[in-house]
Design a protein around this motif. Sequence first.
Motif, short mmCIF file in Angstrom:
data_model
loop_
_atom_site.label_atom_id
_atom_site.label_comp_id
_atom_site.label_asym_id
_atom_site.label_seq_id
_atom_site.Cartn_x
_atom_site.Cartn_y
_atom_site.Cartn_z
N LEU A 119 0.86 -1.18 0.00
CA LEU A 119 0.00 0.00 0.00
C LEU A 119 0.89 1.22 0.00
CD1 LEU A 119 -2.74 -1.08 2.56
CD2 LEU A 119 -2.95 -0.94 0.07
N GLN A 120 0.43 2.26 -0.65
CA GLN A 120 1.23 3.47 -0.82
C GLN A 120 0.37 4.70 -0.54
OE1 GLN A 120 3.90 3.35 -4.19
NE2 GLN A 120 3.24 5.38 -4.80
N ILE A 121 1.01 5.72 0.03
CA ILE A 121 0.35 7.00 0.27
C ILE A 121 1.24 8.09 -0.29
CG2 ILE A 121 -0.36 8.67 2.04
CD1 ILE A 121 -1.01 6.28 3.87
N GLU A 122 0.64 9.00 -1.04
CA GLU A 122 1.33 10.21 -1.45
C GLU A 122 0.57 11.36 -0.81
OE1 GLU A 122 -0.15 8.16 -3.70
OE2 GLU A 122 1.51 7.19 -4.72
N THR A 123 1.28 12.24 -0.11
CA THR A 123 0.62 13.37 0.53
C THR A 123 1.53 14.58 0.48
OG1 THR A 123 -0.62 14.07 2.51
CG2 THR A 123 1.43 12.86 2.88
N LEU A 124 0.94 15.76 0.54
CA LEU A 124 1.75 16.97 0.55
C LEU A 124 2.63 16.98 1.78
CD1 LEU A 124 -0.94 19.54 -0.63
CD2 LEU A 124 0.87 18.47 -1.99
N GLY B 28 5.28 4.05 1.99
CA GLY B 28 4.87 2.71 1.59
C GLY B 28 4.82 1.77 2.78
N LEU B 29 3.99 0.74 2.64
CA LEU B 29 3.88 -0.30 3.66
C LEU B 29 3.70 -1.63 2.94
CD1 LEU B 29 3.59 -1.16 6.66
CD2 LEU B 29 1.12 -0.71 6.43
N LEU B 30 4.54 -2.59 3.29
CA LEU B 30 4.46 -3.94 2.74
C LEU B 30 3.71 -4.83 3.73
CD1 LEU B 30 8.11 -4.34 1.41
CD2 LEU B 30 6.08 -3.53 0.18
N VAL B 31 3.00 -5.82 3.20
CA VAL B 31 2.18 -6.67 4.05
C VAL B 31 3.02 -7.33 5.15
CG1 VAL B 31 2.31 -8.73 2.57
CG2 VAL B 31 0.32 -8.37 4.07
N GLN B 32 4.25 -7.73 4.84
CA GLN B 32 5.07 -8.39 5.86
C GLN B 32 5.52 -7.45 6.97
OE1 GLN B 32 5.95 -8.30 2.58
NE2 GLN B 32 8.12 -7.84 2.34
N ASP B 33 5.45 -6.13 6.74
CA ASP B 33 5.82 -5.15 7.76
C ASP B 33 4.61 -4.62 8.52
OD1 ASP B 33 8.46 -5.41 6.91
OD2 ASP B 33 8.23 -3.80 5.43
N TRP B 34 3.42 -4.97 8.07
CA TRP B 34 2.18 -4.49 8.67
C TRP B 34 1.93 -5.17 10.01
CZ3 TRP B 34 -2.96 -7.10 8.06
CH2 TRP B 34 -4.00 -6.34 8.57
N LYS B 35 1.57 -4.39 10.99
CA LYS B 35 1.23 -4.92 12.32
C LYS B 35 -0.22 -4.57 12.60
CE LYS B 35 5.93 -4.59 14.08
NZ LYS B 35 6.57 -4.34 12.82
N PRO B 36 -1.13 -5.51 12.30
CA PRO B 36 -2.54 -5.21 12.54
C PRO B 36 -2.82 -4.97 14.02
CG PRO B 36 -2.27 -7.51 11.93
CD PRO B 36 -0.93 -6.87 11.82
N ASP B 37 -3.84 -4.16 14.27
CA ASP B 37 -4.26 -3.87 15.64
C ASP B 37 -4.75 -5.17 16.27
OD1 ASP B 37 -5.48 -3.05 17.97
OD2 ASP B 37 -6.46 -1.32 17.08
#
Length: 173
Positions: free
Chosen positions: A118-123, A161-170
């Motif tokens: 998943l990716q985020i682009e923000t100002l 960016g966030l990769l699924v293997q680095d994601w820590k779900p709540d």
Amino acid sequence: MLRARHEGDIPILQAELGDDVVTSSRANGQPWRPITPGSKDSQFVVDDKEQELAKFSVVESDGGMLVGSALLWGIDNHNRSAHIGLGLLPSARGKGYGTDVVAVLCHYGFVVRGLQRLQIETLSDNVAMLRSAEHNGFVREGVLRSSAWVMGEFLDEVLLGLLVQDWKPDPKG
């Protein structure tokens, strides 16, 4: 909480987010233009056949009051990636909804859609979005210098960016 967009959400989102020239210009990467009330050309109208977008309404879990809009866009099923976007109504800002929305979109993207990235682009001055992203494990991957034309000036964008293997779900779900 995220839910499917209801027809009644569209005029509220258009009035509070889409008709706000500055907010719309900062969020969309497109020049603002007026949209006639009830137009099917509003960015908040959902086309259920569009496979590269998943649009949601953001509502409070207690009472279901509409507080914003969220989406995964640019969904690429081959590369298993997508981009996150969200917009909160002015009355809902500063209450932690952004962090929660990013968390739910991560769950939707990684668990429901089976995405890898998943990716985020923000100002670069969007401190609230940067905090929400980083709180959810997104890593700053770069700065796109002077890449966004906003209200008469070029602004930098931050790429996260966030990769699924680095994601820590709540753990609370």
